[in-house]
Write a protein that holds these residues in place. Structure first.
Motif, PDB file in Angstrom:
ATOM      1  N   ASN A 106     -20.076  11.032 -21.917  1.00 39.80           N
ATOM      2  CA  ASN A 106     -21.503  10.989 -22.267  1.00 39.80           C
ATOM      3  C   ASN A 106     -22.384  10.818 -21.049  1.00 39.80           C
ATOM      4  OD1 ASN A 106     -21.322  11.308 -24.997  1.00 39.80           O
ATOM      5  ND2 ASN A 106     -20.852   9.138 -25.321  1.00 39.80           N
ATOM      6  N   GLU A 107     -21.780  10.863 -19.899  1.00 34.84           N
ATOM      7  CA  GLU A 107     -22.543  10.510 -18.706  1.00 34.84           C
ATOM      8  C   GLU A 107     -23.746  11.432 -18.492  1.00 34.84           C
ATOM      9  OE1 GLU A 107     -20.417  10.500 -14.999  1.00 34.84           O
ATOM     10  OE2 GLU A 107     -21.774   9.001 -14.181  1.00 34.84           O
ATOM     11  N   ILE A 108     -23.598  12.703 -18.801  1.00 33.95           N
ATOM     12  CA  ILE A 108     -24.678  13.652 -18.515  1.00 33.95           C
ATOM     13  C   ILE A 108     -25.950  13.289 -19.298  1.00 33.95           C
ATOM     14  CG2 ILE A 108     -24.059  15.443 -20.229  1.00 33.95           C
ATOM     15  CD1 ILE A 108     -25.044  16.166 -16.604  1.00 33.95           C
ATOM     16  N   LYS A 109     -25.746  12.828 -20.547  1.00 34.67           N
ATOM     17  CA  LYS A 109     -26.907  12.410 -21.355  1.00 34.67           C
ATOM     18  C   LYS A 109     -27.591  11.237 -20.674  1.00 34.67           C
ATOM     19  CE  LYS A 109     -25.082  13.392 -25.902  1.00 34.67           C
ATOM     20  NZ  LYS A 109     -24.321  12.661 -26.896  1.00 34.67           N
ATOM     21  N   HIS A 160     -29.593  12.433 -17.672  1.00 34.88           N
ATOM     22  CA  HIS A 160     -30.871  13.026 -18.072  1.00 34.88           C
ATOM     23  C   HIS A 160     -31.850  11.956 -18.523  1.00 34.88           C
ATOM     24  CE1 HIS A 160     -28.597  17.049 -18.921  1.00 34.88           C
ATOM     25  NE2 HIS A 160     -28.802  16.830 -17.644  1.00 34.88           N
ATOM     26  N   GLY A 161     -31.350  10.994 -19.282  1.00 33.87           N
ATOM     27  CA  GLY A 161     -32.223   9.919 -19.768  1.00 33.87           C
ATOM     28  C   GLY A 161     -32.784   9.105 -18.616  1.00 33.87           C
ATOM     29  N   THR A 162     -31.971   8.865 -17.613  1.00 37.31           N
ATOM     30  CA  THR A 162     -32.424   8.039 -16.488  1.00 37.31           C
ATOM     31  C   THR A 162     -33.406   8.793 -15.601  1.00 37.31           C
ATOM     32  OG1 THR A 162     -30.303   6.929 -16.494  1.00 37.31           O
ATOM     33  CG2 THR A 162     -31.620   6.677 -14.515  1.00 37.31           C
ATOM     34  N   LEU A 163     -33.085  10.057 -15.330  1.00 31.76           N
ATOM     35  CA  LEU A 163     -33.945  10.819 -14.423  1.00 31.76           C
ATOM     36  C   LEU A 163     -35.214  11.302 -15.120  1.00 31.76           C
ATOM     37  CD1 LEU A 163     -31.228  13.013 -12.665  1.00 31.76           C
ATOM     38  CD2 LEU A 163     -32.404  11.030 -11.697  1.00 31.76           C
TER      39      LEU A 163
END
Ligand SMILES: C[S@@+](CC[C@H](N)C(=O)[O-])C[C@H]1O[C@@H](n2cnc3c(N)ncnc32)[C@H](O)[C@@H]1O
Length: 554
Positions: free
Chosen positions: A118-121, A124-127
């Motif tokens: 799930n890291e990609i989500k 995106h959420g962080t950036l």
């Protein structure tokens, strides 16, 4: 390279807290979007406790600087940006920056994040925007950059802050910007990458993820670092003054906590301490154990490695083992571990099993078994006769033992028991031929494999661990039959967790005596007192310790 957690059953791991993450992408995003108190201090205080104020602690400003967005405006901007793909942003640098932030801000473990699909989500959420998908090459780059930056963090911060202070005269950098600067500095100074590309890519990331001013700051600092590197004038502290000052300087130059440097110098001397830190700062190599139990010999494994074009060396110490420095990903992707052809295990851990010397027909209790590397190797010696009872307090990790036993076709001889060892022994009448206590420890012998561990450990941890080790030793001793063997082991090189624990145990338990390990491991691993010791710099293995204790019959 750190391994995905689900493949770690063969590696000697230190104990993790049960609750590893309490992560929320929203909370992290909000936090990174504002100036914060950054928990990383450039120089530790003497106790190695980074929660106390330190000289170079990064502090929030009382009045908000002009260049920082107000949270309200930022929220509106994030909603807008989250719909967009920022294809000009280097995906592996963006992913590395967010992963580093999670490790530092949330206390996440680097090797477990590698396994998180799930890291990609989260990224995106962080950036607040999307990056291009991470292909296999990019994922490898993320792992390499994150490990490298974690290892060199203290030194990189020293560089950044020396130059930042000179150019700006301020002493606070927001956490995400700090990670971007570390990545750029690492790429220029340690990877020797062309500065032009490094500066451009990290400036683009800082502008996209933060604001134009942040990009300008990255530009200024990274250019300065590149120019110092070019002229051979990179700032470095002088190793001089009293022992404390020297340890501080060495801690910066070799990027380790000051308390560790001081402790090592006290029992190893300065030269050996430097060798050890240099060892810890190199990318790790990994041991692979051919699964004899499934009829796979080391020769069979070698044929498979040749097919995969993975370079290897045969272990000079254990006939089932090879070690690999690159290409472990290929081994994993080819399914060799999932299908039980081989297991990832350092020879230093394999040699602890040699100290136990499991024999067919024996009952062996592994008191702190998860994730099961030693349990399974011990079980494979039993040739289907006898049993290994694997106890662990951590249910999730114990499941890895169970899965490993099935994969390696050892489930007929391995039984698991989810319990605190201290509770298990109360009222238990089991007495085993051999008992292994591979105790929770500081992991100071595996710092090379676990780049974030050095920053997570403190001197206070060490003291608490020693008292737990005493408690567990007392409990484990109750499970040994008269005439049986108790093996106490750690993946630490610290005398306090090793010889001193054994000495203290023998004072409390006169029914036990030390039996030398000389019959079980090569001479070069045997200490004067008859203990097993693998030294990182002598043997090019992880550091490990084991004592073989015989319970007298009367
Ligand atoms: C160093 S690791 C063991 C590694 C394992 N022997 C291997 O080779 O894969 C220490 C283990 O001790 C377990 N542990 C810690 N305290 C315990 C306790 N009181 N009772 C049982 N297990 C405990 C941790 O959950 C952790 O899995």
């Amino acid at each position: 390279m750190a391994l995905p957690a689900y493949l770690c059953s063969g590696i000697s791991l230190t104990s993790y807290p049960h609750e590893l993450f309490r992560l929320s992408s929203n909370s992290l995003h909000t936090r990174t979007s504002q100036r914060l108190l950054c928990t990383t201090s450039l120089i530790d205080n003497e106790q190695g406790n980074s929660s106390k104020p330190a000289k170079y602690r990064l502090r929030p400003k009382k009045s908000k600087p002009k260049s920082v967005d107000k949270p309200k405006e930022l929220k509106a901007k994030v909603v807008d940006k989250s719909k967009k793909l920022f294809s000009n942003v280097s995906p592996h640098r963006a992913a590395s920056a967010v992963r580093l932030l999670r490790i530092e801000e949330q206390g996440a473990y680097a090797d477990l994040l590698n396994a998180n699909s799930n890291e990609i989500k989260y990224i995106h959420g962080t950036l607040g925007f999307r990056i291009k998908p991470l292909d296999a090459r990019n994922s490898r780059l993320v792992t390499d950059i994150v490990s490298g930056v974690l290892r060199w963090k203290r030194y990189l911060d020293y560089l950044i802050f020396s130059l930042y202070r000179r150019t700006k005269g301020a002493n606070d950098i927001e956490p995400l910007l700090q990670q971007i600067l570390r990545i750029g500095a690492y790429e220029i100074v340690k990877l020797g990458m062309p500065p032009y590309a490094v500066v451009n890519e990290n400036v683009t990331l800082a502008k996209a993820a933060l604001r134009i001013g942040a990009g300008n700051m990255v530009n200024g600092i990274l250019r300065k670092i590149a120019s110092c590197k070019e002229n051979d004038t990179l700032p470095l502290p002088a190793v001089e003054g009293d022992s404390r000052s020297k340890a501080r300087a060495l801690g910066v130059i070799y990027s380790h906590p000051v308390w560790m440097v001081r402790r090592w110098i006290s029992y190893l001397g300065q030269e050996a301490t430097i060798n050890l830190m240099e060892w810890n700062n190199n990318p790790p190599c990994f041991g692979l154990r051919a699964n004899n139990n499934k009829g796979i010999s080391r020769d069979d494994l070698v044929v498979l490695l040749n097919k995969l074009e993975v370079p290897y060396k045969l272990s000079p110490y254990l006939e089932e083992f090879v070690h690999v420095t690159t290409g472990l990903q290929n081994v994993i992707q080819a399914g060799l571990i999932k299908e039980g052809t081989c297991a990832v295990q350092d020879e230093s851990a394999g040699l602890v099993v040699s100290v136990v010397d499991p024999q067919p027909g024996e009952t062996i209790i592994d008191c702190c078994a998860a994730p099961g590397g030693k349990t399974l190797f011990m079980a494979s010696h039993l040739q289907g006769q006898g049993k290994v009872i694997a106890i662990d307090i951590n249910r999730g990790r114990l499941r890895m033992v169970e899965e490993g036993a099935i994969i390696q076709a050892l489930d007929s001889v391995v039984t698991t028991c989810h319990n605190d060892l201290c509770d298990f022994v109360v009222g238990s009448s089991i007495q085993a031929d051999k008992v292994l206590l591979d105790a929770p420890c500081s992991g100071l012998g595996v710092l090379r494999k676990k780049p974030d561990l050095r920053w997570k450990r403190s001197l206070e941890d060490l003291e608490q661990l020693m008292s737990l080790q005493d408690k567990l030793l007392d409990a484990a001793s109750l499970l040994v039959k008269p005439g049986g063997i108790l093996v106490y082991s750690t993946c630490s090189t610290d005398p306090g967790e090793n010889m001193e624990r054994v000495d203290s145990f023998l004072t409390r338990h006169p029914e036990f005596i030390v039996e030398s390990v000389e019959k079980f491991v090569p001479d070069e691993f045997v200490s004067e007192e008859g203990f097993y010791f693998s030294h990182t710099s002598n043997h090019f293995l992880d550091g490990a310790f084991a004592a073989r204790l015989y319970r007298m019959t009367n």
